[in-house]
Enzyme design. Structure first.
Site, PDB file in Angstrom:
ATOM      1  N   CYS A 107      52.939  36.315  35.592  1.00  0.00           N
ATOM      2  CA  CYS A 107      52.862  36.434  37.056  1.00  0.00           C
ATOM      3  C   CYS A 107      52.993  35.113  37.804  1.00  0.00           C
ATOM      4  O   CYS A 107      53.886  34.945  38.636  1.00  0.00           O
ATOM      5  CB  CYS A 107      51.524  37.057  37.423  1.00  0.00           C
ATOM      6  SG  CYS A 107      51.229  38.572  36.553  1.00  0.00           S
TER       7      CYS A 107
ATOM      8  N   LYS B 294      50.623  39.766  48.509  1.00  0.00           N
ATOM      9  CA  LYS B 294      50.459  39.757  47.046  1.00  0.00           C
ATOM     10  C   LYS B 294      51.080  38.500  46.429  1.00  0.00           C
ATOM     11  O   LYS B 294      50.425  37.786  45.660  1.00  0.00           O
ATOM     12  CB  LYS B 294      51.089  41.006  46.429  1.00  0.00           C
ATOM     13  CG  LYS B 294      51.254  40.952  44.914  1.00  0.00           C
ATOM     14  CD  LYS B 294      49.963  40.760  44.153  1.00  0.00           C
ATOM     15  CE  LYS B 294      50.218  40.537  42.672  1.00  0.00           C
ATOM     16  NZ  LYS B 294      48.983  40.269  41.905  1.00  0.00           N
TER      17      LYS B 294
HETATM   18  N1  SAJ Z   1      45.984  27.631  34.846  1.00  0.00           N
HETATM   19  C1  SAJ Z   1      45.842  26.249  35.003  1.00  0.00           C
HETATM   20  N2  SAJ Z   1      44.839  25.783  35.792  1.00  0.00           N
HETATM   21  C2  SAJ Z   1      43.973  26.629  36.436  1.00  0.00           C
HETATM   22  C3  SAJ Z   1      44.152  28.031  36.269  1.00  0.00           C
HETATM   23  C4  SAJ Z   1      45.151  28.507  35.471  1.00  0.00           C
HETATM   24  O1  SAJ Z   1      46.590  25.458  34.424  1.00  0.00           O
HETATM   25  O2  SAJ Z   1      43.067  26.148  37.115  1.00  0.00           O
HETATM   26  C5  SAJ Z   1      47.072  28.139  34.019  1.00  0.00           C
HETATM   27  C6  SAJ Z   1      46.597  29.033  32.887  1.00  0.00           C
HETATM   28  O3  SAJ Z   1      46.319  28.264  31.723  1.00  0.00           O
HETATM   29  C7  SAJ Z   1      47.817  29.935  32.670  1.00  0.00           C
HETATM   30  C8  SAJ Z   1      48.415  30.058  34.062  1.00  0.00           C
HETATM   31  O4  SAJ Z   1      47.885  28.982  34.836  1.00  0.00           O
HETATM   32  O5  SAJ Z   1      48.760  29.319  31.802  1.00  0.00           O
HETATM   33  C9  SAJ Z   1      48.134  31.380  34.749  1.00  0.00           C
HETATM   34  O6  SAJ Z   1      46.751  31.656  34.572  1.00  0.00           O
HETATM   35  P1  SAJ Z   1      46.008  32.592  35.669  1.00  0.00           P
HETATM   36  O7  SAJ Z   1      44.690  32.952  35.166  1.00  0.00           O
HETATM   37  O8  SAJ Z   1      46.041  31.908  36.974  1.00  0.00           O
HETATM   38  O9  SAJ Z   1      47.056  33.798  35.811  1.00  0.00           O
HETATM   39  P2  SAJ Z   1      47.077  35.323  35.388  1.00  0.00           P
HETATM   40  O10 SAJ Z   1      48.515  35.664  35.370  1.00  0.00           O
HETATM   41  O11 SAJ Z   1      46.317  35.634  34.167  1.00  0.00           O
HETATM   42  O12 SAJ Z   1      46.347  36.078  36.637  1.00  0.00           O
HETATM   43  C10 SAJ Z   1      46.790  35.822  37.950  1.00  0.00           C
HETATM   44  C11 SAJ Z   1      45.639  36.116  38.883  1.00  0.00           C
HETATM   45  N3  SAJ Z   1      45.995  35.743  40.244  1.00  0.00           N
HETATM   46  C12 SAJ Z   1      45.113  34.989  40.929  1.00  0.00           C
HETATM   47  O13 SAJ Z   1      44.074  34.598  40.427  1.00  0.00           O
HETATM   48  C13 SAJ Z   1      45.484  34.654  42.345  1.00  0.00           C
HETATM   49  C14 SAJ Z   1      45.345  37.594  38.891  1.00  0.00           C
HETATM   50  O14 SAJ Z   1      44.353  37.888  39.881  1.00  0.00           O
HETATM   51  C15 SAJ Z   1      46.589  38.342  39.217  1.00  0.00           C
HETATM   52  O15 SAJ Z   1      46.340  39.744  39.247  1.00  0.00           O
HETATM   53  C16 SAJ Z   1      47.633  38.051  38.176  1.00  0.00           C
HETATM   54  O16 SAJ Z   1      47.926  36.633  38.221  1.00  0.00           O
HETATM   55  C17 SAJ Z   1      48.845  38.869  38.521  1.00  0.00           C
HETATM   56  O17 SAJ Z   1      48.998  39.875  37.808  1.00  0.00           O
HETATM   57  O18 SAJ Z   1      49.480  38.598  39.517  1.00  0.00           O
END
Ligand code: SAJ
Length: 440
Positions: A269, A215
């Site tokens: 997360c 995870k």
């Molecule tokens: N971000 C970037 N570049 C990217 C993707 C995201 O800068 O290419 C930034 C976003 O703007 C944001 C941060 O990263 O500030 C996190 O965004 P995210 O969409 O990656 O994170 P979460 O927390 O909304 O969701 C993630 C997801 N994990 C993965 O995709 C591996 C989700 O599946 C998880 O369930 C979640 O974390 C969690 O609860 O762990």
């Protein structure tokens, strides 16, 4: 009692937040009688009146339906919940502190309260994201000590972390594959048995420790991938190449999937799960390199946005002091109203410290981090010197740049922290356009 005699008709869900409430309504939708438990009586009251404290598409309607069907209700009463549930799913937060050490007190509180009323032949499922080793070294001893019952003999225990992306929680909860770690083989099968009634994705059953590492590895990998995109963006700025073109082309390779650079990495997360992954190993002498470096790169991006703003204002001979700057977005990511660990916080506080005049506009999130808030974008950009895109909300992907330019001061600047505005269109309209991985 063995698996073949165990039936699960009722489920208690502990912690009715971003993960717990969707869990509760979806288990109710699958036909279980669900008792939601939260320590916050205001949240319990809101939920029981059909008001969802969480803003997720479809959640409010489903909550009302489940309440009306009498398949779900919320309470603060752990005793009633534990005594009347066959399975108990724990969905409390597991943040890290200022030293990036895991904070398990919310988990501890939930487990102690469950253990006080636990009786034989119940299944406990930890849904909260935990550091590797937590179930064996922390959760099991605590339950056994408090309840006097034996894990794997008197009660069953499994780990089933969520994989839901805020903004599409219900859909992802149902459709995504799930990892389930069983404390015993039988526990894993029992947890899989009930989750299969809710999850349409494949259920991958393994042991607890493997599930715990998997995870946090998922999110750590994402953080490292984003850090690579951010470092690639900084290289492209030096080389005068558009990083978005580079990533688009590189990703045409069938085995390349570079993520996107941005103003920083926020949310409940991704910024903390890498620390959950390395903490137990570091206590055993391991020294993280790539994981910590990736965190440092991502945490540096808000400062880079400030540098781009200063560079842009300098290009048009404007001082940061008293410059009016419009910050578009305070939510941690597009389409959500959640400001937790949003890069906007650092960006706004640094701009205020530089004596800029900040106005914030976010159509989803009410947080302003101390800046003035406007609820109308035209008012927010009126007489502004610089628009800074911090959150990739869908609304910001279709800004009326012609109109915004009419409202802004002369020599207007756009700093695109999420690379969602077309640089050529902005420049054609007379903006100075700077973006992460794109610099004039
Ligand atoms: N971000 C970037 N570049 C990217 C993707 C995201 O800068 O290419 C930034 C976003 O703007 C944001 C941060 O990263 O500030 C996190 O965004 P995210 O969409 O990656 O994170 P979460 O927390 O909304 O969701 C993630 C997801 N994990 C993965 O995709 C591996 C989700 O599946 C998880 O369930 C979640 O974390 C969690 O609860 O762990």
């Amino acid at each position: 009692m063995s698996l073949k005699h165990w039936t699960c008709k009722s489920v208690a869900v502990i912690g009715l937040g971003y993960v717990g409430l969707p869990t509760a309504v979806l288990f109710a939708k699958a036909g279980f009688k669900v008792i939601g438990v939260d320590i916050n009586s205001k949240i319990v009251k809101l939920i029981n009146t059909g008001i969802s404290p969480i803003n997720e598409p479809g959640l409010k309607e489903l909550l009302k339906n489940m309440l009306n069907a009498k398949l779900l209700f919320a309470t603060t009463d752990y005793e009633y919940a534990v005594k009347n549930a066959d399975a108990i799913i724990i969905c409390v937060p597991t943040p890290v502190d200022e030293n990036n050490t895991p904070i398990l007190r919310f988990l501890e509180y939930a487990i102690e309260n469950i253990s006080n009323f636990l009786t034989k032949n119940k299944l406990i499922i930890v849904g909260s994201t935990v550091p590797p080793g937590c179930i064996h070294n922390y959760v099991v001893p605590l339950i056994e000590q408090k309840s006097g019952l034996k894990a794997g003999v008197d009660f069953w225990l499994a780990y089933c972390p969520e994989r839901i992306a805020p903004g599409k929680t219900l859909k992802e909860f149902i459709e995504n594959d799930r990892i389930i770690g069983g404390y015993t083989y039988e526990s894993g099968k029992m947890a899989a048995q009930i989750f299969r009634k809710v999850v349409k994705g494949r259920i991958h059953v393994t042991d607890v420790k493997t599930a715990e590492v998997a995870k946090v590895a998922e999110n750590t990998f994402r953080d490292i991938n984003i850090a690579f995109a951010n470092e690639l963006a900084l290289i492209c700025e030096k080389l005068g190449v558009d990083v978005m073109s580079v990533i688009k082309l590189a990703n045409t390779h069938p085995r390349v999937n570079i993520h996107f650079p941005g103003a920083g990495v926020g949310g409940p997360c991704i910024p903390k799960d890498p620390y959950l992954l390395i903490h137990p190993a570091e206590r055993l002498g391991f020294k993280s390199r790539i994981i910590k470096t990736a965190r440092m790169i991502n945490d540096m991006m808000p400062s880079h946005i400030i540098d781009l703003i200063l560079y842009g204002l300098n290009l048009v001979d404007k001082s940061i002091s008293n410059a009016k700057i419009t910050v578009l977005g305070t939510a941690y990511k597009g389409g959500v109203d959640d400001p937790r660990l949003s890069p906007a916080k650092e960006i706004i506080s640094k701009l205020i410290a530089l004596n800029a005049k900040i106005v914030v506009f976010d159509p989803h999130c009410k947080e302003t981090f101390g800046a003035k808030r406007k609820t109308d974008i035209e008012e927010a950009v009126f007489k502004s010197d610089c628009i800074v895109v911090v959150t990739d909300h869908p609304e910001f992907k279709k800004l009326n740049l012609t109109r915004l330019k009419q409202l802004m001061n002369d020599k207007p600047l756009i700093v695109d922290g999420r690379r969602i505005i077309n640089p050529l269109e902005a420049e054609r309209l007379g903006f100075i356009y700077l973006g992460v991985g794109y610099i004039v």
